[in-house]
Write an enzyme that holds these catalytic residues in place. Structure first.
Site, PDB file in Angstrom:
ATOM      1  N   ASP A   1     -23.903   5.087  15.250  1.00 48.62           N
ATOM      2  CA  ASP A   1     -24.187   5.767  13.989  1.00 48.62           C
ATOM      3  C   ASP A   1     -25.578   6.384  14.109  1.00 48.62           C
ATOM      4  O   ASP A   1     -26.562   5.663  14.293  1.00 48.62           O
ATOM      5  CB  ASP A   1     -24.138   4.772  12.830  1.00 48.62           C
ATOM      6  CG  ASP A   1     -24.194   5.462  11.476  1.00 48.62           C
ATOM      7  OD1 ASP A   1     -23.825   6.651  11.407  1.00 48.62           O
ATOM      8  OD2 ASP A   1     -24.602   4.813  10.498  1.00 48.62           O
TER       9      ASP A   1
ATOM     10  N   GLU B   1     -28.497  11.068   9.650  1.00 51.11           N
ATOM     11  CA  GLU B   1     -28.104  12.402   9.190  1.00 51.11           C
ATOM     12  C   GLU B   1     -29.227  13.393   9.495  1.00 51.11           C
ATOM     13  O   GLU B   1     -30.387  13.015   9.652  1.00 51.11           O
ATOM     14  CB  GLU B   1     -27.825  12.384   7.689  1.00 51.11           C
ATOM     15  CG  GLU B   1     -26.727  11.422   7.271  1.00 51.11           C
ATOM     16  CD  GLU B   1     -25.357  11.842   7.775  1.00 51.11           C
ATOM     17  OE1 GLU B   1     -25.165  13.066   8.009  1.00 51.11           O
ATOM     18  OE2 GLU B   1     -24.486  10.975   7.950  1.00 51.11           O
TER      19      GLU B   1
ATOM     20  N   ARG C   1     -11.498  13.399  11.572  1.00 55.16           N
ATOM     21  CA  ARG C   1     -12.115  13.547  12.886  1.00 55.16           C
ATOM     22  C   ARG C   1     -11.480  12.573  13.888  1.00 55.16           C
ATOM     23  O   ARG C   1     -11.142  11.450  13.516  1.00 55.16           O
ATOM     24  CB  ARG C   1     -13.625  13.278  12.805  1.00 55.16           C
ATOM     25  CG  ARG C   1     -14.384  14.222  11.894  1.00 55.16           C
ATOM     26  CD  ARG C   1     -15.836  13.825  11.745  1.00 55.16           C
ATOM     27  NE  ARG C   1     -15.994  12.508  11.125  1.00 55.16           N
ATOM     28  CZ  ARG C   1     -17.161  11.971  10.788  1.00 55.16           C
ATOM     29  NH1 ARG C   1     -18.283  12.626  11.034  1.00 55.16           N
ATOM     30  NH2 ARG C   1     -17.213  10.774  10.234  1.00 55.16           N
TER      31      ARG C   1
ATOM     32  N   ASP D   1     -23.907  12.235  15.954  1.00 54.77           N
ATOM     33  CA  ASP D   1     -22.684  11.494  16.286  1.00 54.77           C
ATOM     34  C   ASP D   1     -21.403  12.286  16.016  1.00 54.77           C
ATOM     35  O   ASP D   1     -20.314  11.705  15.984  1.00 54.77           O
ATOM     36  CB  ASP D   1     -22.635  10.141  15.558  1.00 54.77           C
ATOM     37  CG  ASP D   1     -22.791  10.274  14.044  1.00 54.77           C
ATOM     38  OD1 ASP D   1     -22.326  11.278  13.478  1.00 54.77           O
ATOM     39  OD2 ASP D   1     -23.397   9.367  13.429  1.00 54.77           O
TER      40      ASP D   1
ATOM     41  N   ARG E   1     -15.813  12.318  16.315  1.00 52.42           N
ATOM     42  CA  ARG E   1     -16.803  11.338  15.838  1.00 52.42           C
ATOM     43  C   ARG E   1     -17.013  10.331  16.954  1.00 52.42           C
ATOM     44  O   ARG E   1     -16.075   9.670  17.402  1.00 52.42           O
ATOM     45  CB  ARG E   1     -16.282  10.642  14.579  1.00 52.42           C
ATOM     46  CG  ARG E   1     -17.147   9.477  14.082  1.00 52.42           C
ATOM     47  CD  ARG E   1     -18.529   9.947  13.658  1.00 52.42           C
ATOM     48  NE  ARG E   1     -19.237   8.945  12.878  1.00 52.42           N
ATOM     49  CZ  ARG E   1     -19.954   7.941  13.387  1.00 52.42           C
ATOM     50  NH1 ARG E   1     -20.024   7.780  14.700  1.00 52.42           N
ATOM     51  NH2 ARG E   1     -20.586   7.108  12.591  1.00 52.42           N
TER      52      ARG E   1
END
Length: 315
Positions: A229, A232, A266, A154, A224
């Site tokens: 979402d 990670e 961002r 993302d 972003r």
């Protein structure tokens, strides 16, 4: 003409730095083998007018008809800029080019090259908006994106040319001078000085990029993706999300609608690639979750597991 297709074949098959670790002995990865094979066979067809021998085992039409398809695909492949690099891009080109031909032939050709069948392709619900959505502060039109600029599923880094009307008025005078000094240093082959100057440019949030053999001063933006979402990189499916986003944007010029900045500096925005809403594709492929705490848009209210089930069942 052969040289033109040879260039497109090389462009299609040339791996990015991020792919190089997973390449086989012929420079082909598991994800692009079908695209590479199709590009190779089109190149071979242009020289010999011969279609692959075993294709007839997968389709119902004659060899003469197959040659007709390859002629059409050859022209479509040359006209595509950039040429297809992912299986989905190649499948869409085949489906669009041969849309008036028999379904059995189109699906047989796709199967022969291991490309996605029509019912498995993610279909975006809408293209670029005809009017700016509420809350958009400005639009960015980027230079081609490097796959290495994708941080995770993302977040990406993009560059916008300083010749862009919005950027040109805000480039500091000293930065423009540094760009000129760097060019002069390179012209006399003083590369050490040129690199030192470029380091100052980078520290200021800019970079000089080589775009089609022309050096372009560009401003850096960290983006972003709004409304989603992704896991990670260290989390389960984080690597897959990053790779999917890289495949969507690599080598493409993007249009980004920016709503503002997050606490990390961002720019938060919607990304469109060739008219496709990138966040929607990431959601439908199960590579991200809808960030409902901050976004209530219906086109993002997707349950990826249900979408994948529908695709498997051909609905």
């Amino acid at each position: 003409m052969g040289n033109a297709l040879r260039f497109l074949y090389a462009s299609c098959c040339k791996p990015s730095a991020s792919e190089s670790e997973s390449l086989g002995p012929h420079g082909v990865s598991a994800t692009n083998v079908g695209v590479s094979s199709l590009a190779h066979d089109l190149f071979h067809f242009e020289i010999t007018s011969q279609v692959p021998e075993k294709l007839s085992q997968h389709v119902v039409s004659s060899r003469k008809a197959q040659a007709n398809w390859f002629n059409k695909l050859l022209e479509a492949w040359k006209a595509s800029k950039p040429p297809p690099k992912t299986p989905e891009e190649a499948a869409r080109l085949v489906i669009e080019t041969l849309k008036r031909h028999k379904k059995e032939d189109v699906e047989g050709l796709l199967s022969f090259y291991g490309l996605p069948l029509p019912h498995t392709l993610v279909q975006p619900s809408s293209g670029f908006p005809t009017s700016l959505p509420q809350g958009v502060k400005f639009e960015l039109q980027t230079l081609p994106v490097d796959a290495k600029a994708v941080a995770d599923g993302d977040t990406i880094t993009v560059y916008v040319s300083c010749t862009d009307p919005r950027e040109s008025a805000s480039v500091p005078g000293e930065l423009q001078l540094l760009a000129v000094q760097r060019a002069e240093a390179r012209s006399v082959r003083n590369y050490a000085n040129a690199d030192a100057i470029h380091k100052k440019i980078i520290e200021a949030g800019y970079r000089v990029l080589n775009i089609q053999n022309e050096e372009v001063l560009a401003k850096k933006y960290r983006i972003r993706l709004s409304g989603i979402d992704a896991p990670e990189n260290s989390m389960p499916y984080g690597k897959e999300a990053k790779e999917e986003l890289a495949m969507l944007v690599q080598g493409k010029c993007l249009r980004i609608l920016v709503y503002g900045e997050d606490r990390y500096g961002r720019s938060v925005g919607d990304i469109y690639c060739n008219g496709i809403f990138v966040q929607e594709i990431m959601l439908k492929k199960g590579c991200a979750w809808h960030y409902t705490a901050y976004d209530q848009r219906l086109e993002l209210a997707t349950k990826p597991w249900e979408y994948r089930k529908d695709r498997r069942e051909g609905r």
